[in-house]
Scaffold this motif. Sequence first.
Motif, PDB file in Angstrom:
ATOM      1  N   THR A 110      28.775  11.623  29.737  1.00 39.72           N
ATOM      2  CA  THR A 110      27.590  12.121  28.612  1.00 39.72           C
ATOM      3  C   THR A 110      26.841  11.848  28.222  1.00 39.72           C
ATOM      4  N   GLN A 116      24.126  10.601  24.657  1.00 40.72           N
ATOM      5  CA  GLN A 116      23.377  11.366  24.053  1.00 40.72           C
ATOM      6  C   GLN A 116      21.700  11.808  23.948  1.00 40.72           C
ATOM      7  N   VAL A 127      24.325  17.415  19.880  1.00 38.72           N
ATOM      8  CA  VAL A 127      24.736  16.454  19.917  1.00 38.72           C
ATOM      9  C   VAL A 127      25.238  16.383  21.818  1.00 38.72           C
ATOM     10  N   PRO A 128      25.472  15.652  21.992  1.00 35.73           N
ATOM     11  CA  PRO A 128      25.818  14.539  23.125  1.00 35.73           C
ATOM     12  C   PRO A 128      26.250  15.639  24.530  1.00 35.73           C
ATOM     13  N   LYS A 132      16.532   8.705  16.704  1.00 39.88           N
ATOM     14  CA  LYS A 132      18.155   8.454  16.303  1.00 39.88           C
ATOM     15  C   LYS A 132      18.019   7.058  16.639  1.00 39.88           C
ATOM     16  N   THR A 138      18.863   4.482  25.779  1.00 40.51           N
ATOM     17  CA  THR A 138      20.099   5.972  25.149  1.00 40.51           C
ATOM     18  C   THR A 138      21.804   5.464  25.068  1.00 40.51           C
ATOM     19  N   SER A 139      22.503   6.105  23.952  1.00 46.08           N
ATOM     20  CA  SER A 139      23.464   5.415  24.879  1.00 46.08           C
ATOM     21  C   SER A 139      25.191   6.670  25.446  1.00 46.08           C
ATOM     22  N   SER A 140      25.763   5.453  26.023  1.00 49.91           N
ATOM     23  CA  SER A 140      26.216   7.063  27.046  1.00 49.91           C
ATOM     24  C   SER A 140      27.642   6.507  26.906  1.00 49.91           C
ATOM     25  N   LYS A 141      28.545   7.610  27.276  1.00 48.92           N
ATOM     26  CA  LYS A 141      30.179   7.743  27.672  1.00 48.92           C
ATOM     27  C   LYS A 141      31.008   8.120  28.751  1.00 48.92           C
TER      28      LYS A 141
END
Length: 420
Positions: free
Chosen positions: A226, A228, A235-236, A299, A416-419
């Motif tokens: 996932t 952002q 949402v992500p 963001k 971006t940020s990720s997971k």
Amino acid sequence: GEIKQGIHLKALMYPVKGSASFKHLTHPNQHKMTRTKALALCSQQKNLSNMYNDENEGVQSERHDQLMLYLSTEIGMTRYVRDEMECVLCEGHPNRNLQCRDWFKKGRRIYDCNMDGHVLQRAYGMTAQWVRMEASSRKQFAFLKAILCYRQHDDIIKDYALAFGEVLEKNKGSIKFAGRSTRTSDYIQQYNNEYMTETLKPILAIRHRAANFFYGDYTRQMNITTMQVLGDGEVPTVVESECNDITRFPDGLRLWKYVLYLIYGSRNEHMMYSARYHQHQEESDTDSKTVIFPGHMDKAFVTSALFLPLTRRDFFTIIAVPTSWYTTQNEDSHTQLWDWIQRLPAEERKRVEHFLEKFILTAAKFMKVKVEMRTFFCSAGSILAFPANICFHTTITPGNTSPLKSPRDLFIIHTTSSKR
């Protein structure tokens, strides 16, 4: 990045953790034993980790600047500069290590900056005198990065961007757009510009489709599931099922790789990037009107955003930057904006000027600093990179008077940020 000479450089010094000045401010009575611990020592109490000052006697770090100002006034300084107060606190620390020595290499010149902001130089040798240096232009530093990066035209970017934009326009059905897919909405998002509500005849809302892109080779290598996205309130998203892989678009991939290397070179510190594609939607009876996107900040994870127009529709990006950044205005962009404004009908010109006045006031409110406006002309072949998470910004798109009727399609590559 650029730094220019002046007295302002003396205000950049500040006590940091580990320095003698920081210790002096945090524990001003460190060399003195408190009454409480003296009594404890006399009664032979054990586990005395520090027999001198109590931790509560120090000054909190957020008050250091205020205390340095008081100290400057107390010792009779006519002007407060942090450089001098930091030095006084360091040299005056009770437990200062007197075994430390300043080392000057033989033959080296030394430099200073006086209270008038003049840079002084002294050559090596006992007979040498301090000599004032002539003011020079701004210096370029190798390891400081430019806060704003703008290139008005690049033929390679233009070819790549127009080819990619044409592919996206022709293959709308194969793109995963964000938002609702009902028969009435068809993924189209609409924003009303709150700044235009005070005008007699508000400028129309912005309508566009939006799609998110990712770099598949990197996400699969790092097992990222996932990420952002840029959209407001979104949402992500799940990378593979809800976003588009840029590696499946050869024209987009070469644009992606070229601009990232152009801006960051081979030293790419932020490895995870995604992109937001805006496909502008215009009604036939409104495409000749001026369109203004709401002023906003992105963001927190968008530390850098790269604006890449994908069509021949020109527009202006307006960015508010802190006055302390010492950024320069691109003269061609500034001239093009105001030449266009002067050609507008009186009522529409008044709307645009009103928006710009409101924009700079709102930007200062959101950014909580003194700001100034920077204008950038954006067209196919241009690139603009800036920290969109801390700079209030907007876009102004002139009415479409060209027979080609090109929409204003924009591709925004951003951090971006990720997971996983």
